[in-house]
Design an enzyme around this catalytic site. Structure first.
Site, mmCIF file in Angstrom:
data_model
loop_
_atom_site.group_PDB
_atom_site.id
_atom_site.type_symbol
_atom_site.label_atom_id
_atom_site.label_comp_id
_atom_site.label_asym_id
_atom_site.label_seq_id
_atom_site.Cartn_x
_atom_site.Cartn_y
_atom_site.Cartn_z
ATOM 1 N N HIS A 105 0.837 -1.350 -0.055
ATOM 2 C CA HIS A 105 -0.069 -0.153 0.029
ATOM 3 C C HIS A 105 0.761 1.253 -0.098
ATOM 4 O O HIS A 105 2.282 1.177 0.147
ATOM 5 C CB HIS A 105 -1.093 -0.139 1.203
ATOM 6 C CG HIS A 105 -0.333 -0.052 2.495
ATOM 7 N ND1 HIS A 105 0.350 -0.864 3.100
ATOM 8 C CD2 HIS A 105 -0.494 0.893 3.563
ATOM 9 C CE1 HIS A 105 0.846 -0.387 4.115
ATOM 10 N NE2 HIS A 105 0.248 0.640 4.578
ATOM 11 N N HIS A 124 1.423 3.954 1.939
ATOM 12 C CA HIS A 124 1.830 4.522 3.229
ATOM 13 C C HIS A 124 3.456 4.804 3.092
ATOM 14 O O HIS A 124 4.136 3.819 2.667
ATOM 15 C CB HIS A 124 1.517 4.152 4.197
ATOM 16 C CG HIS A 124 -0.053 4.249 4.640
ATOM 17 N ND1 HIS A 124 -0.688 3.746 5.414
ATOM 18 C CD2 HIS A 124 -0.710 5.253 4.186
ATOM 19 C CE1 HIS A 124 -1.969 4.184 5.577
ATOM 20 N NE2 HIS A 124 -2.124 5.242 4.837
ATOM 21 N N ASP A 158 5.797 4.471 5.026
ATOM 22 C CA ASP A 158 6.601 3.611 5.890
ATOM 23 C C ASP A 158 6.641 2.139 5.198
ATOM 24 O O ASP A 158 7.071 1.403 5.617
ATOM 25 C CB ASP A 158 5.999 3.364 7.591
ATOM 26 C CG ASP A 158 4.773 2.850 7.503
ATOM 27 O OD1 ASP A 158 3.783 3.543 6.807
ATOM 28 O OD2 ASP A 158 4.457 2.071 8.344
ATOM 29 N N HIS A 159 5.839 2.109 4.012
ATOM 30 C CA HIS A 159 6.079 0.880 3.246
ATOM 31 C C HIS A 159 6.579 1.044 1.882
ATOM 32 O O HIS A 159 7.114 0.051 1.146
ATOM 33 C CB HIS A 159 4.680 0.286 3.035
ATOM 34 C CG HIS A 159 4.184 -0.110 4.379
ATOM 35 N ND1 HIS A 159 4.130 -1.364 4.811
ATOM 36 C CD2 HIS A 159 3.490 0.714 5.279
ATOM 37 C CE1 HIS A 159 3.461 -1.300 6.166
ATOM 38 N NE2 HIS A 159 3.173 -0.291 6.337
ATOM 39 N N HIS A 213 -7.719 -0.582 5.257
ATOM 40 C CA HIS A 213 -6.654 0.117 5.919
ATOM 41 C C HIS A 213 -6.439 1.174 4.760
ATOM 42 O O HIS A 213 -6.414 2.508 5.283
ATOM 43 C CB HIS A 213 -5.391 -0.646 6.098
ATOM 44 C CG HIS A 213 -4.229 0.010 6.756
ATOM 45 N ND1 HIS A 213 -4.170 0.716 7.898
ATOM 46 C CD2 HIS A 213 -2.983 0.386 5.964
ATOM 47 C CE1 HIS A 213 -2.789 1.406 7.878
ATOM 48 N NE2 HIS A 213 -2.247 1.389 6.720
ATOM 49 N N ASP A 269 -0.545 -3.608 5.982
ATOM 50 C CA ASP A 269 -1.185 -3.467 7.242
ATOM 51 C C ASP A 269 -2.508 -3.488 7.429
ATOM 52 O O ASP A 269 -3.425 -3.168 7.935
ATOM 53 C CB ASP A 269 -1.158 -1.721 7.411
ATOM 54 C CG ASP A 269 0.435 -1.309 7.733
ATOM 55 O OD1 ASP A 269 1.213 -2.274 7.848
ATOM 56 O OD2 ASP A 269 0.474 -0.065 7.598
ATOM 57 N N HIS A 288 4.301 -4.802 10.284
ATOM 58 C CA HIS A 288 4.465 -4.319 11.486
ATOM 59 C C HIS A 288 4.762 -5.420 12.695
ATOM 60 O O HIS A 288 3.853 -6.349 12.560
ATOM 61 C CB HIS A 288 3.565 -3.289 11.928
ATOM 62 C CG HIS A 288 3.708 -2.131 11.293
ATOM 63 N ND1 HIS A 288 4.668 -1.048 11.554
ATOM 64 C CD2 HIS A 288 2.928 -1.675 10.364
ATOM 65 C CE1 HIS A 288 4.296 -0.028 10.477
ATOM 66 N NE2 HIS A 288 3.223 -0.389 9.902
HETATM 67 ZN ZN ZN Z 1 2.601 0.687 8.140
HETATM 68 FE FE FE Z 2 -0.047 1.551 6.427
#
Ligand code: ZN
Ligand code: FE
Length: 274
Positions: free
Chosen positions: A68, A70, A72-73, A127, A149, A188
């Protein structure tokens, strides 16, 4: 570097997955294809740990599989691509413009070959609206589901973009229906906190109690709690258990309450649970 293989066979086509810890508590996953002499990364969360993991296996990077959009990915996509310009980038078609470097937009159910392995992409909105789970198989051992996530071990992601009904279908209609031995490789390390909530929802659930002890032992050694399995998730994850009477009672629902409403109530409680 933790390594996990799903097949005891020495066949060189068996699926090898190296866990790549990134940022504070993110996991990327390096899919290593020794037979074909290439690798692929699920979620280039951060440049350096991903480039280091690729260098360690010493194989060219064929693809980035983004779960996805985001940061942090996908925060490492651009620089990982700069270092490996031949790599292609998979992600959901609706994430065009949100996933850096996306070359291969996917729809739900798309299948493709990743060297020796076969991949099915499942669109799992909730998400985010473009969330994808990649189910990767070597045709022999258990498959791996890279869930980002959407599904965590013992929990699920927050509903940032999707509706409870979408998340319910993604979790219970799609992911929970995968074969029980499917490995759950999530985005995570949230397992301990998720289990605390699971025990709060279902204090009598002995699978949850056993898992809390197992996870505490792993964390004490500094080891990751991934991958889980779909079969275990069905026993411990409250978000996959919205039709279990004890879970319904916990949120004040009854047998007539819509399952996605139970999920909404659980997710809302989890948002502020300490
Ligand atoms: Zn994440
Ligand atoms: Fe996320």
């Amino acid at each position: 570097m933790p390594t996990a293989t799903t097949s005891s066979s020495t066949s060189s086509t068996s699926l090898r997955v190296d866990i790549v810890p990134c940022l504070n508590d993110n996991y990327g996953y390096l899919i290593v294809d020794e037979a074909r002499g290439q690798c692929a990364i699920v979620d280039a969360s951060e440049t350096k740990p991903v480039l280091d993991a690729i260098a360690r296996v010493g194989l060219p990077l064929a693809a980035i599989l983004s779960t996805h959009h985001h940061h942090d990915h996908v925060g490492g996509n651009a620089e990982v691509l700069a270092a490996h310009p031949k790599a292609i980038v998979y992600g959901h078609s609706s994430d065009q413009g949100r996933i850096p470097g996306l070359t291969h937009p996917l729809e739900d159910g798309a299948t493709f070959e990743l060297g020796s392995f076969s991949v099915t992409a499942r669109h799992v909105p909730g998400h985010t609206l473009g969330a994808v789970t990649y189910v990767v198989s070597d045709g022999d051992g258990p498959a791996w589901a890279f869930t980002g996530d959407t599904l965590f071990v013992a929990g699920c992601g927050r509903l940032f973009e999707g509706t409870p009904a979408q998340m319910h279908r993604s979790l219970c209609g799609i992911l929970a229906e995968l074969p029980p031995d499917t490995r759950v490789a999530c985005g995570h390390e949230y397992t301990a906190a998720n289990l605390k909530f699971a025990a709060h929802v279902e204090p009598q659930n002995t699978h949850v109690a056993a898992k809390i002890a197992a996870v505490a032992a792993l964390r004490a050694k500094g080891e990751p709690t991934v991958p889980g399995t779909i079969g275990e998730e069905r026993e411990i994850n409250p978000f996959l258990r919205v039709d279990v009477p004890a879970v319904r009672t916990h949120v004040g629902a009854d047998a007539s309450t819509d399952s996605s409403e139970v999920l909404r109530l659980l997710r809302e409680e989890k948002n502020s649970f300490k």
